[in-house]
Design a protein around this motif. Structure first.
Motif, short mmCIF file in Angstrom:
data_model
loop_
_atom_site.label_atom_id
_atom_site.label_comp_id
_atom_site.label_asym_id
_atom_site.label_seq_id
_atom_site.Cartn_x
_atom_site.Cartn_y
_atom_site.Cartn_z
N THR A 1 42.81 -7.06 -18.20
CA THR A 1 42.73 -8.52 -18.38
C THR A 1 43.89 -8.96 -19.28
OG1 THR A 1 41.26 -8.18 -20.23
CG2 THR A 1 40.23 -8.85 -18.16
N ASN B 1 44.91 -11.08 -22.71
CA ASN B 1 44.29 -11.64 -23.91
C ASN B 1 44.93 -12.98 -24.29
OD1 ASN B 1 46.67 -11.06 -25.16
ND2 ASN B 1 45.85 -9.41 -26.47
N GLU B 2 44.48 -13.54 -25.44
CA GLU B 2 44.96 -14.89 -25.81
C GLU B 2 46.47 -14.94 -26.05
OE1 GLU B 2 42.75 -13.19 -29.48
OE2 GLU B 2 42.50 -13.22 -27.30
N ASN B 3 47.06 -13.75 -26.36
CA ASN B 3 48.52 -13.72 -26.56
C ASN B 3 49.27 -13.44 -25.26
OD1 ASN B 3 47.97 -14.04 -29.26
ND2 ASN B 3 47.87 -11.82 -29.61
N ASN B 4 48.52 -13.55 -24.18
CA ASN B 4 49.11 -13.31 -22.86
C ASN B 4 49.56 -11.86 -22.62
OD1 ASN B 4 49.15 -14.70 -20.57
ND2 ASN B 4 51.03 -15.87 -20.98
N GLU B 5 48.95 -10.95 -23.36
CA GLU B 5 49.30 -9.53 -23.16
C GLU B 5 48.26 -8.90 -22.24
OE1 GLU B 5 50.78 -9.08 -27.78
OE2 GLU B 5 48.75 -8.57 -27.16
#
Ligand code: GP9
Ligand code: MN
Length: 676
Positions: A449, A451-455
């Motif tokens: 998936t 995450n909020e940091n686009n990683e």
């Protein structure tokens, strides 16, 4: 005569039922509540719904026993009926409890064995006592309530004036007898024969109802005591005929292969073969047993043949190649007979025979029973330091560690040995979860998936699958037991006890796990966290036969010195162990009922309940039905009846040997004859 009959018919015609019930309130309550309890018991156990025959039998017996109430004065009748009600209720409660544990019904001849069950304290309270088993208690309570109401209304004094005591007694008695006559007219010859033999108890309750079953059981149990006095000659004759043809021992590639080697037998508590074939998240439930089975000789269709004596029955059948008794446990009730055993035959060849088990020596009467099996020495609980406990007692890991030390000393002092180690940790109810160590029985999946940091991150999702089920807990427990077996093999090796030694491992019996858990195991749908639809083409139907076949246990013969990498697929029972080992270790049993499996392509496994199994057929004796296991196999007409005969003959011979001590008595008779 004609007139009398006419009169009788007229009387029936004019019978005032309303008046009759009004003046027999207590008796009617007794009859009705007894019937309801009898039906309830069948509902809850054999799931026998509304079959007319057992209801007829129940009515007949309740009327017969109840009829005697009319011989008492009305004020004393309550006392009689409440005593009978308590007895009837006790029959229902005890049988319901017994069924939960044994999937069978209680027998007077099993009282000693049932007390052993109570000894497993922990598993009884956690596993067994359920509200449904006590539901039957409503009967005496209702009777008490109705009695006190009637008393208040001066009912008993009113009744006395209206009735003819003798007439009522005879009428009720005759009605009971007449209903019994109608019932027995419908009984088939198979049902009669089973009633006579009394061991297929589930079948009997289904057909005869619980009260008639229990009465018959009482007579049969008393009869067995008498029979020991009277039936000897017939049993001895059958025994002589059965063994008159000397067993032929055909040699094969395994003959005398292990002669003179030490033998370590591991009696592995409740290890079922399903555990060896099972993985979760790519990890084996039982990696050590699996490895041993791959390297050694693995008998992959091996079945336990226990009756009420579970562990002890397996010890008996494994050691003697006889089937256990179907009423009682040999270890408790018939330990003092003479048996031909592996232990005794090896003793003749210079072996020291040892048994080890960290439970109380009184359990299953092992203090006596092991002597009778031919063990020189039995190490029990008092010989061990109880430094770590799981389930019923000392943990397997500690037990094995301490046993290896003892065995090493034994070997140094007494030389060549046959040693049985009986494990304990993997015993029902498998709820010591925090002691088994980490082993997940879920399904884990990794998903990527953002995450909020686009990683991009990887997350693990878990689907509960077998978590929180009894079967799931069982797998965790087996994982522990298997780890302990791995440690045992290492410790034996370190102690130098694996050189020149053969390790024999068997699961002693199945773990009595619920069917619904197997349905989940085979049919889990992780997306719905539920069972797949039965219409789904991958759905596995866990019917009676599948469940029974899954009860198989592993049997492994392993040596550190040589890899055999052999799988024997022919079906096999616990009673085939002695002749098979006999061929390999060079001893020849005379009274074995099983076979050397290495000489056979097919075999018959006879179960204590009369079921039997071949490579192609599983026969269900309770239903007189069978299932063909290989689709292209065609059942020969005579096959079923021949195999039935084969099985009942073996059950009968074993039973007679045990009951009448035939090995001892017939041998001393022979000695007398030859000596004279
Ligand atoms: C008890 C152990 C278990 O000592 O062998 O007996 P079981 O309940 O399996 O007959
Ligand atoms: Mn056991």
């Amino acid at each position: 005569m004609k007139n009398k009959f006419k009169n009788f018919i007229n009387k029936i015609k004019n019978f005032n039922f309303k008046e009759y019930t009004k003046t027999n309130v207590l008796f009617f309550t007794f009859v009705l509540t007894s019937l309801i309890n009898g039906m309830l018991l069948r509902f809850l156990t054999v799931h026998n719904y509304f079959e007319i025959k057992p209801i007829l039998a129940d009515v007949a017996l309740v009327l017969l026993v109840g009829s005697f109430v009319y011989l008492f004065k009305p004020k004393n009748r309550f006392k009689y009926l409440i005593i009978i009600s308590v007895i009837f209720t006790a029959i229902c409660v005890i049988n319901s409890l017994y069924y939960t544990y044994y999937m069978s019904f209680a027998s007077f001849s099993l009282i000693a064995v049932s007390l052993q069950v109570v000894d497993v304290g922990d598993s009884i309270t956690k596993n067994l006592l359920q509200v449904k088993d006590f539901i039957f208690l409503w009967q005496p309570i209702i009777l008490i309530i109705i009695h006190s109401r009637l008393k208040i209304n001066d009912y008993y004094n009113t009744v006395t004036k209206k009735e003819n005591k003798r007439k009522r007694f005879i009428a009720t008695l005759v009605s009971g007898l007449a209903i019994y006559a109608i019932f027995f007219a419908t009984v088939t010859s198979t049902e009669y024969s089973r009633l006579n033999k009394q061991w297929n108890r589930e079948f009997l309750v289904t057909k005869f109802g619980v009260y008639t079953y229990q009465l018959n059981d009482l007579f049969k149990s008393l009869d067995a005591k008498f029979n020991t006095l009277f039936g000897y000659d017939n049993a001895a004759k059958e025994f002589r005929e059965f063994y008159s043809e000397k067993k032929e021992y055909k040699e094969n590639e395994w003959t005398n292969k292990f002669e003179g080697k030490n033998i370590i037998v591991l009696h592995a508590e409740s290890i079922q073969s399903v555990a060896l074939n099972q993985q979760f998240n790519g990890l084996d439930v039982a990696p050590n047993l699996k490895k041993l089975s791959k390297e050694g000789i693995y008998f992959s269709n091996y079945y336990s043949q226990t009756s009420a004596g579970t562990s002890s029955d397996t010890e008996f059948t494994f050691s003697s190649s006889l089937l256990p008794v179907t009423n009682g446990a040999v270890a408790v009730s018939y330990w003092n007979r003479e048996y031909e055993t592996i232990q005794k035959l090896l003793k003749e060849k210079g072996y020291r025979t040892i048994s080890m088990h960290a439970n109380n020596g009184e359990f299953w009467n092992r203090n006596n029973f092991h002597k009778s099996l031919g063990y020189d020495k039995f190490y029990s609980k008092s010989d061990y330091v109880i430094d770590e406990e799981i389930g019923l007692g000392l943990s397997d890991k500690s037990f094995f560690k301490q046993s290896v030390e003892k065995l090493k000393k034994e070997y140094e002092e007494n030389g060549k040995f046959y040693a049985t180690l009986i494990s304990l940790s993997n015993h029902t109810p498998f709820d010591d979860l925090d002691k088994y160590g980490e082993f997940d029985v879920d399904i884990k999946e990794e998903v990527k998936t953002v995450n909020e940091n686009n990683e991009e991150v990887t997350e693990t999702i878990s689907y509960p699958y077998m978590e929180d089920t009894q079967l799931g807990n069982y797998f965790k427990s087996v994982h522990y037991a298997d780890e302990a077996i791995g440690e045992l093999v290492n410790e034996l090796d370190l102690a130098g006890l694996l050189d020149n030694t053969i390790l024999v491992i068997y699961g002693d019996h199945d773990a009595k796990l619920p069917k619904k858990d197997f349905i989940r195991l085979y049919n889990y749908d992780k997306l719905t966290n539920d069972i797949k639809d039965e219409e789904d083409e991958t759905y596995v139907n866990v019917d009676y036969y599948k469940y029974e076949l899954d009860r198989k246990v592993p049997f492994i013969i392993w040596s550190k010195d040589e890899k055999f990498e052999t799988e024997v697929k022919t079906v096999m029972g616990m009673y085939d162990a002695m002749p098979t080992l006999g061929n390999m270790f060079g001893f020849k049993p005379v009274y074995a009922l099983g076979n050397d499996i290495m000489n056979l392509n097919d075999n018959i496994v006879t179960f204590a309940n009369g079921n039997w199994l071949t490579n192609n057929i599983y026969y269900n004796s309770q239903k007189d039905q069978y299932k063909v296991l290989n689709t292209d196999y065609i059942v020969n007409n005579d096959e079923i009846s021949k195999n039935n005969e084969y099985s009942s003959k073996r059950l009968e011979i074993a039973n007679d040997i045990i009951l009448y001590d035939l090995i001892k008595n017939e041998n001393s008779r022979l000695e007398r004859v030859e000596g004279s």
